[in-house]
Design an enzyme around this catalytic site. Structure first.
Site, short mmCIF file in Angstrom:
data_model
loop_
_atom_site.label_atom_id
_atom_site.label_comp_id
_atom_site.label_asym_id
_atom_site.label_seq_id
_atom_site.Cartn_x
_atom_site.Cartn_y
_atom_site.Cartn_z
N PRO A 70 33.64 38.25 45.49
CA PRO A 70 32.41 37.88 44.78
C PRO A 70 32.75 37.27 43.43
O PRO A 70 33.52 37.84 42.66
CB PRO A 70 31.67 39.21 44.61
N LYS A 109 31.61 45.71 47.44
CA LYS A 109 32.99 45.22 47.45
C LYS A 109 33.75 45.91 46.32
O LYS A 109 33.16 46.31 45.32
CB LYS A 109 33.03 43.71 47.24
#
Length: 115
Positions: free
Chosen positions: A2, A34
């Site tokens: 990300p 994540k």
């Protein structure tokens, strides 16, 4: 994976920048699910931005991720990042746009290769 790229017309000093980077990293990792070790945040302050015809504090963001994005997740991310910008930079949430990109691993480079 990300990656959040933020642009704002508000000048940011080193202390505020550090706080935003830390807060945004934790927020993005938690909401997307994540590890923080994969999250990248870029903050570009003092960028000329006009929103609704004025140069009052405003911001624009782009969040790119390999999976983990959905309409409900995007809404949570938009709200949480807007809160950070309002708290740290006095950017009202009504003066902040964010665009989300869910990309394939083969379209995201890392470590001399792709995911």
């Amino acid at each position: 994976m990300p990656t959040l790229n933020l642009f704002t017309n508000v000048p940011v000093d080193a202390v505020v920048t550090s706080d935003i980077l830390k807060d945004a990293t934790k927020t993005v990792a938690k909401i997307i699910g994540k590890p923080e070790s994969y999250v990248m945040i870029l903050l570009n302050g003092g960028v000329p931005i006009a929103f609704a015809g004025t140069e009052e504090p405003a911001a624009y963001g782009e969040l790119i991720s390999i999976g983990g994005l959905s309409p409900s997740v995007n809404g949570k991310l938009s709200s949480a990042i807007a809160d950070i910008l309002e708290t740290k930079l006095s950017v009202d949430s009504s003066r902040f746009y964010i665009k989300f990109y869910d990309v394939k691993g083969s379209f995201f480079g890392f470590n001399g290769s792709t995911f």
